[in-house]
Scaffold this motif. Structure first.
Motif, PDB file in Angstrom:
ATOM      1  N   SER A  30       0.838  -1.197   0.000  1.00  0.00           N
ATOM      2  CA  SER A  30       0.000   0.000   0.000  1.00  0.00           C
ATOM      3  C   SER A  30       0.871   1.245   0.000  1.00  0.00           C
ATOM      4  CB  SER A  30      -0.945  -0.003   1.212  1.00  0.00           C
ATOM      5  OG  SER A  30      -0.217  -0.051   2.414  1.00  0.00           O
ATOM      6  N   ILE A  31       0.239   2.380  -0.258  1.00  0.00           N
ATOM      7  CA  ILE A  31       0.949   3.655  -0.276  1.00  0.00           C
ATOM      8  C   ILE A  31       0.102   4.705   0.439  1.00  0.00           C
ATOM      9  CG2 ILE A  31       0.028   4.310  -2.541  1.00  0.00           C
ATOM     10  CD1 ILE A  31       2.797   5.642  -3.075  1.00  0.00           C
ATOM     11  N   HIS A  32       0.775   5.520   1.239  1.00  0.00           N
ATOM     12  CA  HIS A  32       0.162   6.690   1.861  1.00  0.00           C
ATOM     13  C   HIS A  32       0.584   7.860   0.978  1.00  0.00           C
ATOM     14  CE1 HIS A  32      -0.728   4.741   5.822  1.00  0.00           C
ATOM     15  NE2 HIS A  32       0.233   3.941   5.381  1.00  0.00           N
ATOM     16  N   LEU A  33      -0.309   8.320   0.126  1.00  0.00           N
ATOM     17  CA  LEU A  33       0.043   9.312  -0.885  1.00  0.00           C
ATOM     18  C   LEU A  33       0.546  10.620  -0.287  1.00  0.00           C
ATOM     19  CD1 LEU A  33      -2.824   8.718  -3.456  1.00  0.00           C
ATOM     20  CD2 LEU A  33      -0.417   8.119  -3.682  1.00  0.00           C
ATOM     21  N   LEU A  34      -0.132  11.160   0.704  1.00  0.00           N
ATOM     22  CA  LEU A  34       0.265  12.466   1.242  1.00  0.00           C
ATOM     23  C   LEU A  34       1.599  12.417   1.975  1.00  0.00           C
ATOM     24  CD1 LEU A  34      -3.195  13.782   2.467  1.00  0.00           C
ATOM     25  CD2 LEU A  34      -1.958  14.363   0.371  1.00  0.00           C
ATOM     26  N   ARG A  35       1.897  11.302   2.603  1.00  0.00           N
ATOM     27  CA  ARG A  35       3.157  11.163   3.331  1.00  0.00           C
ATOM     28  C   ARG A  35       4.276  10.601   2.475  1.00  0.00           C
ATOM     29  NH1 ARG A  35       1.723   7.948   8.562  1.00  0.00           N
ATOM     30  NH2 ARG A  35      -0.334   8.762   8.918  1.00  0.00           N
ATOM     31  N   GLY A  36       3.961  10.102   1.300  1.00  0.00           N
ATOM     32  CA  GLY A  36       4.991   9.496   0.461  1.00  0.00           C
ATOM     33  C   GLY A  36       5.558   8.234   1.075  1.00  0.00           C
ATOM     34  N   ARG A  37       4.714   7.449   1.721  1.00  0.00           N
ATOM     35  CA  ARG A  37       5.151   6.246   2.430  1.00  0.00           C
ATOM     36  C   ARG A  37       4.607   5.001   1.745  1.00  0.00           C
ATOM     37  NH1 ARG A  37       6.370   5.421   8.292  1.00  0.00           N
ATOM     38  NH2 ARG A  37       6.385   7.678   8.217  1.00  0.00           N
ATOM     39  N   VAL A  38       5.516   4.059   1.414  1.00  0.00           N
ATOM     40  CA  VAL A  38       5.140   2.775   0.838  1.00  0.00           C
ATOM     41  C   VAL A  38       5.245   1.739   1.954  1.00  0.00           C
ATOM     42  CG1 VAL A  38       5.722   1.018  -0.874  1.00  0.00           C
ATOM     43  CG2 VAL A  38       6.008   3.439  -1.430  1.00  0.00           C
ATOM     44  N   VAL A  39       4.207   0.906   2.100  1.00  0.00           N
ATOM     45  CA  VAL A  39       4.177  -0.083   3.180  1.00  0.00           C
ATOM     46  C   VAL A  39       4.016  -1.480   2.586  1.00  0.00           C
ATOM     47  CG1 VAL A  39       2.977  -0.860   5.262  1.00  0.00           C
ATOM     48  CG2 VAL A  39       3.177   1.596   4.783  1.00  0.00           C
ATOM     49  N   GLY A  51      12.177 -25.110  -0.923  1.00  0.00           N
ATOM     50  CA  GLY A  51      12.056 -25.914   0.287  1.00  0.00           C
ATOM     51  C   GLY A  51      12.937 -25.449   1.433  1.00  0.00           C
ATOM     52  N   ASP A  52      13.928 -24.582   1.164  1.00  0.00           N
ATOM     53  CA  ASP A  52      14.760 -24.027   2.234  1.00  0.00           C
ATOM     54  C   ASP A  52      13.946 -23.062   3.087  1.00  0.00           C
ATOM     55  OD1 ASP A  52      16.926 -25.383   1.245  1.00  0.00           O
ATOM     56  OD2 ASP A  52      18.026 -23.606   0.574  1.00  0.00           O
ATOM     57  N   ARG A  53      14.412 -22.859   4.303  1.00  0.00           N
ATOM     58  CA  ARG A  53      13.801 -21.838   5.153  1.00  0.00           C
ATOM     59  C   ARG A  53      14.013 -20.471   4.510  1.00  0.00           C
ATOM     60  NH1 ARG A  53      17.013 -23.050  10.458  1.00  0.00           N
ATOM     61  NH2 ARG A  53      18.544 -23.546   8.856  1.00  0.00           N
ATOM     62  N   PRO A  54      13.099 -19.526   4.738  1.00  0.00           N
ATOM     63  CA  PRO A  54      13.265 -18.201   4.140  1.00  0.00           C
ATOM     64  C   PRO A  54      14.546 -17.521   4.622  1.00  0.00           C
ATOM     65  CG  PRO A  54      11.067 -18.429   5.085  1.00  0.00           C
ATOM     66  CD  PRO A  54      11.864 -19.632   5.503  1.00  0.00           C
ATOM     67  N   PHE A  55      15.155 -16.745   3.735  1.00  0.00           N
ATOM     68  CA  PHE A  55      16.303 -15.927   4.106  1.00  0.00           C
ATOM     69  C   PHE A  55      15.851 -14.756   4.975  1.00  0.00           C
ATOM     70  CE2 PHE A  55      18.701 -12.037   3.154  1.00  0.00           C
ATOM     71  CZ  PHE A  55      19.910 -12.385   3.721  1.00  0.00           C
ATOM     72  N   PHE A  56      14.688 -14.176   4.654  1.00  0.00           N
ATOM     73  CA  PHE A  56      14.234 -12.974   5.363  1.00  0.00           C
ATOM     74  C   PHE A  56      12.717 -12.934   5.413  1.00  0.00           C
ATOM     75  CE2 PHE A  56      13.011  -8.502   5.547  1.00  0.00           C
ATOM     76  CZ  PHE A  56      13.803  -8.042   6.587  1.00  0.00           C
ATOM     77  N   THR A  57      12.183 -12.550   6.564  1.00  0.00           N
ATOM     78  CA  THR A  57      10.750 -12.295   6.704  1.00  0.00           C
ATOM     79  C   THR A  57      10.575 -11.036   7.540  1.00  0.00           C
ATOM     80  OG1 THR A  57      10.529 -13.639   8.709  1.00  0.00           O
ATOM     81  CG2 THR A  57      10.095 -14.751   6.596  1.00  0.00           C
ATOM     82  N   ALA A  58       9.488 -10.325   7.293  1.00  0.00           N
ATOM     83  CA  ALA A  58       9.155  -9.146   8.096  1.00  0.00           C
ATOM     84  C   ALA A  58       7.650  -8.959   8.106  1.00  0.00           C
ATOM     85  CB  ALA A  58       9.832  -7.897   7.533  1.00  0.00           C
ATOM     86  N   ASP A  59       7.132  -8.611   9.271  1.00  0.00           N
ATOM     87  CA  ASP A  59       5.703  -8.313   9.345  1.00  0.00           C
ATOM     88  C   ASP A  59       5.379  -7.005   8.634  1.00  0.00           C
ATOM     89  OD1 ASP A  59       5.206 -10.613  10.743  1.00  0.00           O
ATOM     90  OD2 ASP A  59       4.774  -9.632  12.645  1.00  0.00           O
ATOM     91  N   ARG A  60       6.284  -6.008   8.779  1.00  0.00           N
ATOM     92  CA  ARG A  60       5.989  -4.692   8.195  1.00  0.00           C
ATOM     93  C   ARG A  60       7.286  -3.980   7.815  1.00  0.00           C
ATOM     94  NH1 ARG A  60       1.691  -0.909   8.518  1.00  0.00           N
ATOM     95  NH2 ARG A  60       2.443   1.237   8.587  1.00  0.00           N
ATOM     96  N   LEU A  61       7.322  -3.474   6.591  1.00  0.00           N
ATOM     97  CA  LEU A  61       8.415  -2.650   6.088  1.00  0.00           C
ATOM     98  C   LEU A  61       7.785  -1.371   5.553  1.00  0.00           C
ATOM     99  CD1 LEU A  61      11.323  -2.065   5.133  1.00  0.00           C
ATOM    100  CD2 LEU A  61      10.799  -3.369   3.065  1.00  0.00           C
ATOM    101  N   SER A  62       8.169  -0.247   6.135  1.00  0.00           N
ATOM    102  CA  SER A  62       7.609   1.047   5.751  1.00  0.00           C
ATOM    103  C   SER A  62       8.737   1.934   5.240  1.00  0.00           C
ATOM    104  CB  SER A  62       6.937   1.689   6.973  1.00  0.00           C
ATOM    105  OG  SER A  62       6.486   2.976   6.679  1.00  0.00           O
ATOM    106  N   ILE A  63       8.569   2.481   4.043  1.00  0.00           N
ATOM    107  CA  ILE A  63       9.600   3.296   3.405  1.00  0.00           C
ATOM    108  C   ILE A  63       9.004   4.666   3.081  1.00  0.00           C
ATOM    109  CG2 ILE A  63      11.174   3.496   1.447  1.00  0.00           C
ATOM    110  CD1 ILE A  63      10.850   0.381   1.187  1.00  0.00           C
ATOM    111  N   SER A  64       9.577   5.728   3.668  1.00  0.00           N
ATOM    112  CA  SER A  64       9.114   7.091   3.406  1.00  0.00           C
ATOM    113  C   SER A  64      10.034   7.751   2.392  1.00  0.00           C
ATOM    114  CB  SER A  64       9.093   7.922   4.688  1.00  0.00           C
ATOM    115  OG  SER A  64       8.134   7.415   5.574  1.00  0.00           O
ATOM    116  N   LEU A  65       9.443   8.398   1.406  1.00  0.00           N
ATOM    117  CA  LEU A  65      10.194   9.004   0.316  1.00  0.00           C
ATOM    118  C   LEU A  65       9.945  10.508   0.251  1.00  0.00           C
ATOM    119  CD1 LEU A  65       9.169   6.341  -2.317  1.00  0.00           C
ATOM    120  CD2 LEU A  65      11.377   6.490  -1.181  1.00  0.00           C
TER     121      LEU A  65
END
Length: 168
Positions: A30-39, A51-65
């Motif tokens: 999703s994107i917060h248009l006014l804040r310029g934040r991609v989630v 079949g390998d275990r994941p290298f990386f997992t995250a519940d939430r990644l928020s990037i503000s631009l």
């Protein structure tokens, strides 16, 4: 907040997977248009082999631009903040190989020219994280739970990482 929907999410997964040659899955984009934040929510980067275990997992990644310099003649993408919560990273090593992804460059066959744009990250905060490393050859491992990582770029990159309850 605007949910970018299954088509854009699938495109992001496909392009991410191509760049690192691993499966990438995103539960919600999703994107917060006014804040310029991609989630990104429920992010997963797969392991080296199926079949390998994941290298990386995250519940939430928020990037503000900061988009103000993105439309210049020589665009600069300013990432004002990256916030990462409830994440896990698993590094593994076997004889002659490891599971750390490499970002694949453009294979167009053209000689590299001047960069079309630059990207600057100002601040990163990753918390409630866990890093594990397993050396299957030695063998030894390390687990660092409860990681809180802060990185700033003022005027150069520097930061601090803390954790407690780890084991070797």
């Amino acid at each position: 907040t605007l949910d970018l929907g299954p088509r854009v999410r699938a495109l992001a997964e496909r392009e991410g997977s191509k760049r690192i040659e691993r499966p990438v899955a995103i539960g919600r984009l999703s994107i917060h248009l006014l804040r310029g934040r991609v989630v990104l929510e429920d992010l997963m980067i797969g392991g080296l082999d199926p079949g390998d275990r994941p290298f990386f997992t995250a519940d939430r990644l928020s990037i503000s631009l900061d988009w103000s310099k993105a439309i210049a003649a020589k665009p600069e993408f300013i990432v004002t903040s990256v916030e990462l919560t409830d994440w896990e990273m698993l590094g593994e090593k076997w004889p002659g190989r490891h599971n750390f992804p490499k970002i694949k460059s453009d294979d167009s066959g053209k000689p590299p020219g001047p960069k079309r744009f630059t990207t600057t990250v100002k601040y990163v905060h990753a918390w409630r994280g866990r890093f594990s490393y397993e050396d299957h050859e030695a063998p030894w491992s390390i687990t660092a739970p409860n990681i809180d990582l802060n990185i700033v770029n003022l005027p150069t990159y520097h930061g601090e990482a803390t954790f407690h309850g780890g084991s070797i």
